[in-house]
Design a protein around this motif. Sequence first.
Motif, PDB file in Angstrom:
ATOM      1  N   LEU A 122       0.676  -1.053  -0.088  1.00 54.87           N
ATOM      2  CA  LEU A 122       0.031  -0.126  -0.048  1.00 54.87           C
ATOM      3  C   LEU A 122       0.887   1.284   0.015  1.00 54.87           C
ATOM      4  O   LEU A 122       0.421   2.447   0.217  1.00 54.87           O
ATOM      5  CB  LEU A 122      -1.091   0.065   1.264  1.00 54.87           C
ATOM      6  N   SER A 123       2.190   1.250  -0.017  1.00 55.04           N
ATOM      7  CA  SER A 123       3.169   2.385   0.026  1.00 55.04           C
ATOM      8  C   SER A 123       2.842   3.214  -1.155  1.00 55.04           C
ATOM      9  O   SER A 123       2.444   2.699  -2.466  1.00 55.04           O
ATOM     10  CB  SER A 123       4.428   1.779   0.027  1.00 55.04           C
ATOM     11  N   GLY A 124       2.829   4.548  -1.129  1.00 60.86           N
ATOM     12  CA  GLY A 124       2.779   5.461  -2.307  1.00 60.86           C
ATOM     13  C   GLY A 124       1.273   5.525  -2.542  1.00 60.86           C
ATOM     14  O   GLY A 124       1.121   6.214  -3.545  1.00 60.86           O
ATOM     15  N   ALA A 125       0.390   5.200  -1.586  1.00 62.44           N
ATOM     16  CA  ALA A 125      -1.209   5.633  -1.745  1.00 62.44           C
ATOM     17  C   ALA A 125      -1.324   7.090  -1.677  1.00 62.44           C
ATOM     18  O   ALA A 125      -0.700   7.766  -1.028  1.00 62.44           O
ATOM     19  CB  ALA A 125      -1.771   4.759  -0.898  1.00 62.44           C
ATOM     20  N   THR A 126      -2.035   7.442  -2.764  1.00 63.57           N
ATOM     21  CA  THR A 126      -2.455   8.761  -2.727  1.00 63.57           C
ATOM     22  C   THR A 126      -3.981   9.245  -2.608  1.00 63.57           C
ATOM     23  O   THR A 126      -4.263  10.376  -2.579  1.00 63.57           O
ATOM     24  CB  THR A 126      -2.057   9.422  -4.015  1.00 63.57           C
ATOM     25  N   SER A 127      -4.765   8.082  -2.633  1.00 53.40           N
ATOM     26  CA  SER A 127      -6.258   8.471  -2.622  1.00 53.40           C
ATOM     27  C   SER A 127      -6.665   7.198  -2.088  1.00 53.40           C
ATOM     28  O   SER A 127      -6.552   6.080  -2.264  1.00 53.40           O
ATOM     29  CB  SER A 127      -6.673   8.837  -4.112  1.00 53.40           C
ATOM     30  N   VAL A 128      -8.129   7.362  -1.406  1.00 46.80           N
ATOM     31  CA  VAL A 128      -8.910   6.442  -1.029  1.00 46.80           C
ATOM     32  C   VAL A 128     -10.146   6.934  -1.362  1.00 46.80           C
ATOM     33  O   VAL A 128     -10.660   8.061  -1.288  1.00 46.80           O
ATOM     34  CB  VAL A 128      -8.695   6.431   0.631  1.00 46.80           C
ATOM     35  N   THR A 129     -11.039   6.056  -1.865  1.00 42.09           N
ATOM     36  CA  THR A 129     -12.551   6.166  -2.008  1.00 42.09           C
ATOM     37  C   THR A 129     -13.454   5.332  -1.326  1.00 42.09           C
ATOM     38  O   THR A 129     -12.927   4.221  -1.118  1.00 42.09           O
ATOM     39  CB  THR A 129     -12.875   6.186  -3.605  1.00 42.09           C
ATOM     40  N   VAL A 130     -14.710   5.925  -0.916  1.00 41.40           N
ATOM     41  CA  VAL A 130     -15.485   4.997  -0.147  1.00 41.40           C
ATOM     42  C   VAL A 130     -16.804   4.974  -0.704  1.00 41.40           C
ATOM     43  O   VAL A 130     -17.368   6.160  -0.629  1.00 41.40           O
ATOM     44  CB  VAL A 130     -15.553   5.225   1.556  1.00 41.40           C
TER      45      VAL A 130
END
Length: 298
Positions: free
Chosen positions: A163-171
């Motif tokens: 998950l490194s480098g994650a820039t966005s999360v959507t729910v």
Amino acid sequence: MQYTRKLAATFLAALFLSAFAHAQSGICGGDTNGDGVVNAEDLAQVLTQWGTCPAVINSVTPNQGGFLGGTVITITGANLTSTYEVTVGGASCTNVAVLSPTSVRATTPAGSPGPASIAVRTLAGTTLASAPFTYLQSSISSVVPSSGIYTGGTAITITGTNLSGATSVTVGGVPATNVIAVSSTTVTAVTPAGSVGAVDVTVSGPKNTATAAGGFAYISVITPSWATLVEALPDPAVVTDATLRAAITASGFAWRVRDNGTGIEMLLVPPGIFQMGCIMGSDSYGCYGQEQPVHSVT
């Protein structure tokens, strides 16, 4: 004809210098076929190999990255000056740059999760790396808490792999706020508003993406008409038992409210059964009469 003479002269000069140098150690340097004589046969053997030497690959760093591509790799070896293409899994890399005769840099294309062959193409042909490049697949193992008020604002912790480098999360397809890639296994975020029910949680970055189907559930919390909402869901720092927190959430009522008439704050106690009363010998003070008998309370 003139070119051939110059070529032969150049080779003979090289043979002479090599032979002179090796003569000091008793080695006949120009004798390429090992017959003890430096002659036309040695020249013919060298001319058959005339041209660019094949590339040699010693290492590729890093040797793994996200399956969406975008990983900058450095290839080290020898005879890399004429490199004009680098492929990973048969697909061409971008931004190929020859840094030196022993080093080439490139950016990986998108690929399928798993190992993929690395090839360097030069004027001498194609050279394959002995070890593959591995495309990594991100995954989500848990979302905690797994439910929250439909108005949003729930702080969630997403755990998984790569998950490194994650820039966005959507729910539920809506971007979350305050996204922080804590490590390769942890991402935190704050949920947006949504519709009541289970929704997907997706973590994305430039090189990877992962989705937990139905990983978060939006719930509707009821606040009594005589009270004002203070906190919809139980605070894990206060209600440390996960089973109890789940029972409070499952009730559908707000966890913490303030009575409009008295201003007293109240906490929800979920339905259940417990044993009330004092058991003789359970402490050094004994039991009072009104504390007995021990009985079930619903």
